[in-house]
Design an enzyme around this catalytic site. Structure first.
Site, PDB file in Angstrom:
ATOM      1  N   ASN A 143      53.016  31.907  31.743  1.00  0.00           N
ATOM      2  CA  ASN A 143      53.953  33.023  31.762  1.00  0.00           C
ATOM      3  C   ASN A 143      54.261  33.418  33.210  1.00  0.00           C
ATOM      4  O   ASN A 143      53.693  32.869  34.155  1.00  0.00           O
ATOM      5  CB  ASN A 143      53.387  34.197  30.965  1.00  0.00           C
ATOM      6  N   HIS A 160      36.903  32.868  52.205  1.00  0.00           N
ATOM      7  CA  HIS A 160      36.620  32.980  53.628  1.00  0.00           C
ATOM      8  C   HIS A 160      35.145  33.306  53.828  1.00  0.00           C
ATOM      9  O   HIS A 160      34.523  33.960  52.976  1.00  0.00           O
ATOM     10  CB  HIS A 160      37.489  34.074  54.258  1.00  0.00           C
ATOM     11  N   ALA A 208      46.558  38.062  30.295  1.00  0.00           N
ATOM     12  CA  ALA A 208      47.394  38.658  31.337  1.00  0.00           C
ATOM     13  C   ALA A 208      46.557  39.319  32.425  1.00  0.00           C
ATOM     14  O   ALA A 208      45.608  40.051  32.152  1.00  0.00           O
ATOM     15  CB  ALA A 208      48.334  39.684  30.714  1.00  0.00           C
ATOM     16  N   ALA A 229      42.412  39.912  28.992  1.00  0.00           N
ATOM     17  CA  ALA A 229      43.355  40.417  29.992  1.00  0.00           C
ATOM     18  C   ALA A 229      42.631  41.255  31.045  1.00  0.00           C
ATOM     19  O   ALA A 229      41.751  42.055  30.721  1.00  0.00           O
ATOM     20  CB  ALA A 229      44.436  41.249  29.311  1.00  0.00           C
ATOM     21  N   THR A 247      34.038  35.296  37.756  1.00  0.00           N
ATOM     22  CA  THR A 247      33.270  34.950  38.945  1.00  0.00           C
ATOM     23  C   THR A 247      32.286  33.817  38.701  1.00  0.00           C
ATOM     24  O   THR A 247      31.698  33.304  39.652  1.00  0.00           O
ATOM     25  CB  THR A 247      32.479  36.171  39.438  1.00  0.00           C
TER      26      THR A 247
END
Length: 204
Positions: free
Chosen positions: A84, A114, A141, A159, A164
């Site tokens: 989407n 980083h 989403a 959503a 992680t």
């Protein structure tokens, strides 16, 4: 090793290296043009994905705009993938997506990171870790998938979740950080929404 070789190896590297920028910039220009296609320019969209992506199967569709550091150059798409609008990919590393994966709007896939050590970060160094998403997964989403994460086949990511860590096959996972709540169950084969039953007899 060159900076480009360090990038491909997942090591710390200078992302502003001249060799890297010379290869990356043309893909950004191509993406700029891609994002100006009309919804009915289906054939041109397919042509872009076949030309630019590292791999792209059949019947993939992306609702524009697409945001990607390398224009999708490091995408490895299976077949039947739907994304989407506003899929954002920090695709300095590689992103592997299995068949029939669905992305909700505003999903972010980020392979780059980083170093915590401030001196290295001040030098503009980064590193990339590849993302893997198994076949038939659904990414809800606004979900954010962080570097190095693997999401199993048939998994559902709620959503707004921030993923992680790895998510196993056949799991429903939600939250920040994203956690497995349950497995895909027999009830999911009976109801599609709350107490509304799946009318299997009309879907055969």
């Amino acid at each position: 090793m060159t900076e480009y070789e360090r990038m491909e190896a997942g090591l710390l590297y200078d992302c502003a290296d001249e060799e890297i920028m010379a290869e990356q910039t043309p893909f950004q220009d191509k993406l700029w043009e891609f994002n100006r296609l009309k919804p009915t320019d289906y054939a041109k969209k397919q042509a872009y994905m076949k030309e630019v992506f590292a791999e792209c199967g059949e019947n993939c569709y992306i609702e524009l705009p697409l945001r990607a550091n390398w224009g999708g150059r490091h995408f490895h798409f299976g077949s039947g993938i739907y994304a989407n609008a506003n899929l954002t990919a920090v695709d300095d590393g590689h992103i592997y997506v299995g068949d029939k994966v669905m992305f909700g709007p505003n999903v972010t896939l980020t392979t780059a990171n980083h170093p915590i050590e401030p001196g290295l970060r001040a030098r503009g160094l980064q590193y990339n870790k590849d993302i893997h998403i198994g076949e038939n997964a659904w990414i809800g989403a606004g979900a954010i998938i962080l570097p190095g994460v693997t999401i199993g086949k048939n998994a559902v990511i709620g959503a707004g979740s921030v993923v992680t860590r790895d998510i196993p096959d056949d799991a429903v996972a939600v939250g920040n950080p994203c956690r497995v709540m349950r497995e895909v169950s027999d009830r999911d084969r009976e109801y599609f929404y709350k107490s509304e039953r799946i009318d299997w007899e009309n879907l055969e």
